[in-house]
Design an enzyme around this catalytic site. Structure first.
Site, PDB file in Angstrom:
ATOM      1  N   SER A 113       0.809  -1.222   0.000  1.00 40.40           N
ATOM      2  CA  SER A 113       0.000   0.000   0.000  1.00 40.40           C
ATOM      3  C   SER A 113       0.846   1.278   0.000  1.00 40.40           C
ATOM      4  O   SER A 113       0.510   2.229  -0.710  1.00 40.40           O
ATOM      5  CB  SER A 113      -0.955   0.007   1.197  1.00 40.40           C
ATOM      6  OG  SER A 113      -1.966  -0.964   1.039  1.00 40.40           O
ATOM      7  N   LYS A 144     -10.481  -4.378  10.352  1.00 35.93           N
ATOM      8  CA  LYS A 144     -11.583  -3.830   9.563  1.00 35.93           C
ATOM      9  C   LYS A 144     -12.912  -3.803  10.315  1.00 35.93           C
ATOM     10  O   LYS A 144     -13.790  -2.994   9.988  1.00 35.93           O
ATOM     11  CB  LYS A 144     -11.735  -4.610   8.254  1.00 35.93           C
ATOM     12  CG  LYS A 144     -10.526  -4.498   7.345  1.00 35.93           C
ATOM     13  CD  LYS A 144     -10.673  -5.363   6.102  1.00 35.93           C
ATOM     14  CE  LYS A 144      -9.436  -5.323   5.237  1.00 35.93           C
ATOM     15  NZ  LYS A 144      -9.574  -6.155   4.018  1.00 35.93           N
ATOM     16  N   ASN A 160     -12.359  -0.485   5.630  1.00 31.52           N
ATOM     17  CA  ASN A 160     -10.915  -0.562   5.409  1.00 31.52           C
ATOM     18  C   ASN A 160     -10.301   0.809   5.170  1.00 31.52           C
ATOM     19  O   ASN A 160      -9.122   0.909   4.864  1.00 31.52           O
ATOM     20  CB  ASN A 160     -10.599  -1.479   4.220  1.00 31.52           C
ATOM     21  CG  ASN A 160     -10.969  -0.856   2.892  1.00 31.52           C
ATOM     22  OD1 ASN A 160     -11.980  -0.154   2.780  1.00 31.52           O
ATOM     23  ND2 ASN A 160     -10.171  -1.110   1.872  1.00 31.52           N
ATOM     24  N   GLY A 162     -13.357 -18.787   2.978  1.00 27.71           N
ATOM     25  CA  GLY A 162     -13.023 -17.915   4.095  1.00 27.71           C
ATOM     26  C   GLY A 162     -14.268 -17.298   4.702  1.00 27.71           C
ATOM     27  O   GLY A 162     -15.302 -17.184   4.038  1.00 27.71           O
ATOM     28  N   GLY A 218     -14.018 -14.328   7.085  1.00 31.88           N
ATOM     29  CA  GLY A 218     -13.710 -13.099   7.803  1.00 31.88           C
ATOM     30  C   GLY A 218     -14.264 -11.837   7.151  1.00 31.88           C
ATOM     31  O   GLY A 218     -15.177 -11.884   6.325  1.00 31.88           O
TER      32      GLY A 218
END
Length: 276
Positions: free
Chosen positions: A19, A67, A88, A126, A128
């Protein structure tokens, strides 16, 4: 807005994050003397950190495991973040902390860029915060049925509830079902990079479904490697990172993820180039 402002990506682990290079490339091109760094952060320390930010700070990018932890710290949360139950992005707008979710848009945009504009039957690996964003993204692309495969029993409960709000059928299952699945047109994996699922995807699934693996370090992930070995279509996780970051830059510069940047195509180009 030409004064020096501070921004950072927060998470744990964070040393691998790309990032900073994405955001720095964008602000340099736009002529903004902004500083963007990476900060190792966990949920226990997040509240004190956010409350301690001064007027030099413009915003934060958040990755796992923050998050959902950030939501109680925000004054305003956009509709996408409310729906996904995860933010986020935090914009520090005067005295207000405004939360956004650009993961959904990042997933949609990278899949569309890869030519995947319509989804009917999806598979999500997943359970999450990123998985919730992926489920919303699949819904935006038209999915009416999504099988959610998790490694821990019960981990898909919140996604089933989200599916009901989205008006799509969510079918929880185990990752071991990868070996027998068929008929899907998209698989999205949100498990951490390097994780072993303990199951291999069926040849039928690899031949019909594109795989978006949101993990990008290390690359290829074990799942992506098996998909490529089977001749399947794989969308690199860096695409999601790139496009969600562009939407974050819109927020930090313009205050709105829907307002394009000046010379946005060129900004996206320099951001993409920073990943090479």
């Amino acid at each position: 807005m030409s004064d020096v402002r501070r921004l950072a990506v927060l998470g744990s682990p964070i040393s691998h994050s790309k990032s900073p290079r994405l955001h720095r490339a964008a602000y340099e091109y736009l002529g903004l003397p902004w500083q963007y760094t990476a900060v190792e952060m966990d949920g226990a320390r997040l509240g004190d950190f956010v409350r301690g930010l001064d007027s030099e700070w413009r915003g934060l990018s958040l990755t796992m495991p923050l998050k959902q932890d950030v939501l109680p710290l925000l004054d305003h949360v956009d509709g996408v973040a409310v729906l996904a139950g995860a933010a986020n992005t935090v914009l520090l707008d005067g005295d207000a902390r405004r939360g956004f979710n650009t993961d959904v848009g990042g997933i949609v945009r990278t899949l569309q860029e890869a030519g995947l504009r319509d989804v009917s039957h999806g598979v999500l690996i997943g359970g999450g915060a990123t998985a919730a964003s992926a489920l919303v993204a699949m819904s935006e692309l038209g999915a009416r049925r999504v099988q959610v495969l998790v490694r821990r029993t019960g981990a898909a409960t919140s996604l089933a509830e989200l599916g009901a709000r989205l008006g799509i059928s969510v079918e929880p299952g185990s990752v071991t079902e990868l070996a027998t699945l068929r008929g899907a047109d998209l698989v999205v994996s949100t498990v951490p990079g390097g994780a072993e699922l303990g199951a291999e995807a069926s040849e039928e699934l690899i031949s019909t479904a594109a795989l978006l693996d949101v993990a990008y370090d290390p690359w290829p992930t074990p799942l992506a490697a098996s998909w490529l070995a089977g001749g399947g279509v794989v969308v690199h996780g860096l695409g999601m990172l790139l496009h969600q970051a562009l939407l974050q830059v819109r927020i930090f510069v313009n205050g709105d993820p829907e307002v394009p940047l000046r010379d946005e195509a060129a900004v996206l180009g320099v951001m993409r180039g920073s990943l090479r």
